[in-house]
Design an enzyme around this catalytic site. Structure first.
Site, short mmCIF file in Angstrom:
data_model
loop_
_atom_site.label_atom_id
_atom_site.label_comp_id
_atom_site.label_asym_id
_atom_site.label_seq_id
_atom_site.Cartn_x
_atom_site.Cartn_y
_atom_site.Cartn_z
N SER A 102 6.22 3.05 -1.32
CA SER A 102 6.42 3.82 -0.10
C SER A 102 7.89 3.92 0.29
CB SER A 102 5.58 3.21 1.02
OG SER A 102 5.54 4.02 2.16
N ASP A 118 8.92 9.92 3.38
CA ASP A 118 9.38 8.72 2.69
C ASP A 118 9.04 8.84 1.20
OD1 ASP A 118 6.65 8.53 3.12
OD2 ASP A 118 6.65 6.37 3.36
N ASP A 141 6.69 7.97 -0.83
CA ASP A 141 5.37 8.45 -1.28
C ASP A 141 4.81 9.53 -0.37
OD1 ASP A 141 4.70 6.81 0.89
OD2 ASP A 141 2.84 6.13 -0.04
N ASP A 199 3.74 9.76 2.69
CA ASP A 199 2.60 9.61 3.59
C ASP A 199 3.04 9.52 5.04
OD1 ASP A 199 3.66 7.04 3.62
OD2 ASP A 199 1.73 6.02 3.33
#
Length: 456
Positions: free
Chosen positions: A104, A250, A252, A254
């Protein structure tokens, strides 16, 4: 054995605690737990696996895939794709298991492994404990034709971008229609991460003029000075390009934070408020309720109360927001950090989806992002970490009395929150007040009480 799953999967230094051997074992254990819960009649067990752009994701992906295939599970490799994209394909392709290789917003040396159950939903604690219990156990290995097949899934980016655009009322190109002044100009910061290819495509397909930064991943630069944890470049780019707004995801993708046309930051609370009012006005906000966490700014809760929107609060973490949403049937929730969950369209937080729907609100209302975000007047918020204390004794009578006295003094113009750390001997003291000085003074006084009463 100690727990290896944290609040968002298994995470740590790649090739440190997070080794290829552990990744392979996790693939085997996850297959045994999740696939054993049934599949579709006549269909071989199926997993989908995606990753972000970290160089370590390459060997970790191969290790997880090896564990799944060795367990008799067919695997579709989705290549680089945001976490919510993997969740989408887990559901859309009828997979038993979804796997995301990502840490992440963490720095590049870290990586992580997240598992999703059928339907693309995150695992609850019980399933994670069950996977942990199977690590290192002997198991019956399939042989011959019973082992899994591994194949790439080529149209990943195209299909996921199309899904995102379909969630908009106007569909492809819809954000450009009805704007006599021309399309919205938007800066998108992809954090050199998983959204670097699909993000600009989705916004352009929706009818937005896209200026992209942080979209040149080299395996080493993910989150390095770009993305939702480093907004300075996005702020400058929005102003320099005369953009209507900017969005940063960010690594990833999400989560999503925004910047208005003046370069001012629009945080997750403000984004959540903009979407809550948009959905309420369209008659789509279930029970006129939004789910947030205890860290949401007091200004957000007061703005929602004034608008007739109920705010439910959970513990910190998007998984807890999602659990409450699923239990109550609610369809909007999120965190100050930018995790926004729109359950009508996604099973996880989705930064690109969030950005598209904020832009849709701007188009529908004809209002600027700065104007829309002004519905929330943020209270000054101060967070003080107090290390070296017994975090399990936050129910100390003298400490609770001190908190109650400060809360009484602040009245409706502030609040106090004590949060023991989940991983360290540390207590976080969060205070909101009408002024920064008042918030800081209150936090410092309470931090002193925490040190005195909970000292190890």
């Amino acid at each position: 054995m100690p727990r290896i799953f944290g609040t968002d999967g298994v995470r740590g230094l790649a090739n440190g605690p997070l080794t290829a051997e552990l990744a392979l074992d996790l693939g085997v254990a996850a297959a045994r737990v999740l696939v054993d819960r049934g599949g579709y009649a006549g269909q071989r067990p199926l997993a989908v696996v995606g990753r972000d752009t970290r160089i370590s994701g390459q060997f970790l992906e191969h290790a997880v895939v090896a564990g799944l295939a060795a367990s008799g599970v067919d695997v579709l490799r989705l290549r680089v794709l945001p976490t919510p994209g993997v969740a989408y394909f887990t559901d859309a392709l009828g997979a038993d298991v979804g796997v995301v290789i990502s840490a992440s917003h963490n720095a590049m040396p870290d990586n992580g492994i997240k598992f999703l159950a059928r339907g693309g939903v995150k695992l609850d604690d019980a399933l994670e404990r069950e996977i942990e219990a199977h690590l290192g156990e002997d198991w019956d290995r399939p042989t011959g034709g019973d082992v899994g097949r591994v194949r790439p899934y080529a149209p990943t980016v195209e299909e996921y971008a199309a899904h995102l655009v379909r969630t908009l009322d106007g569909g492809p190109g819809g954000l450009a229609r009805g704007r006599s002044a021309g399309p919205l100009r938007v800066v998108l910061d992809c954090a050199h991460g998983a959204a670097s290819e699909v993000g600009p495509r989705a916004l352009a397909d929706a009818g937005v003029e896209v200026v992209t930064i942080g979209a040149e991943p080299d395996g080493l630069n993910i989150n390095d000075g770009y993305g939702s944890t480093h907004l300075e470049r996005l702020q400058r780019a929005v102003v320099d390009h005369g953009a209507h707004a900017g969005f940063a995801v960010d690594g990833d993708a999400d989560r999503c934070l925004a910047v208005d046309a003046t370069g001012a930051v629009v945080d997750g609370d403000q984004i959540l408020a903009v979407l809550a009012l948009a959905m309420r006005d369209a008659g789509r906000l279930v029970d006129d309720t939004v789910v947030a966490t205890v860290m949401s700014n007091l200004g957000f809760t007061k703005a929602m109360e004034a608008a007739g929107v109920v705010v439910r609060q959970t513990a910190v973490g998007d998984r807890y927001v999602l659990e409450d949403m699923r239990a109550g049937g609610y369809n909007l929730g999120g965190e100050q950090s930018g995790h926004v969950i729109m359950r009508d369209h996604a099973t996880t937080g989705d930064g690109l989806l969030t950005a598209l729907h904020v832009l849709q609100r701007m188009v529908v209302t004809g209002r600027s992002l700065r104007d829309l975000a002004s519905v929330v007047t943020r209270f000054p918020q101060v967070l003080v970490n107090v290390p070296g204390v017994d975090k399990d004794r936050c129910d100390d009578a003298a400490l609770l009395a001190a908190v109650a006295a400060e809360e009484s003094r602040l009245g409706e113009a502030g609040r106090v929150l004590l949060r023991p750390s989940g991983t360290e001997p540390l207590v976080r003291v969060m205070v909101e007040a009408a002024t920064t000085d008042d918030a800081q003074g209150t936090a410092d006084r309470l931090a002193g009480v925490v040190r005195e009463r909970l000292s190890l």
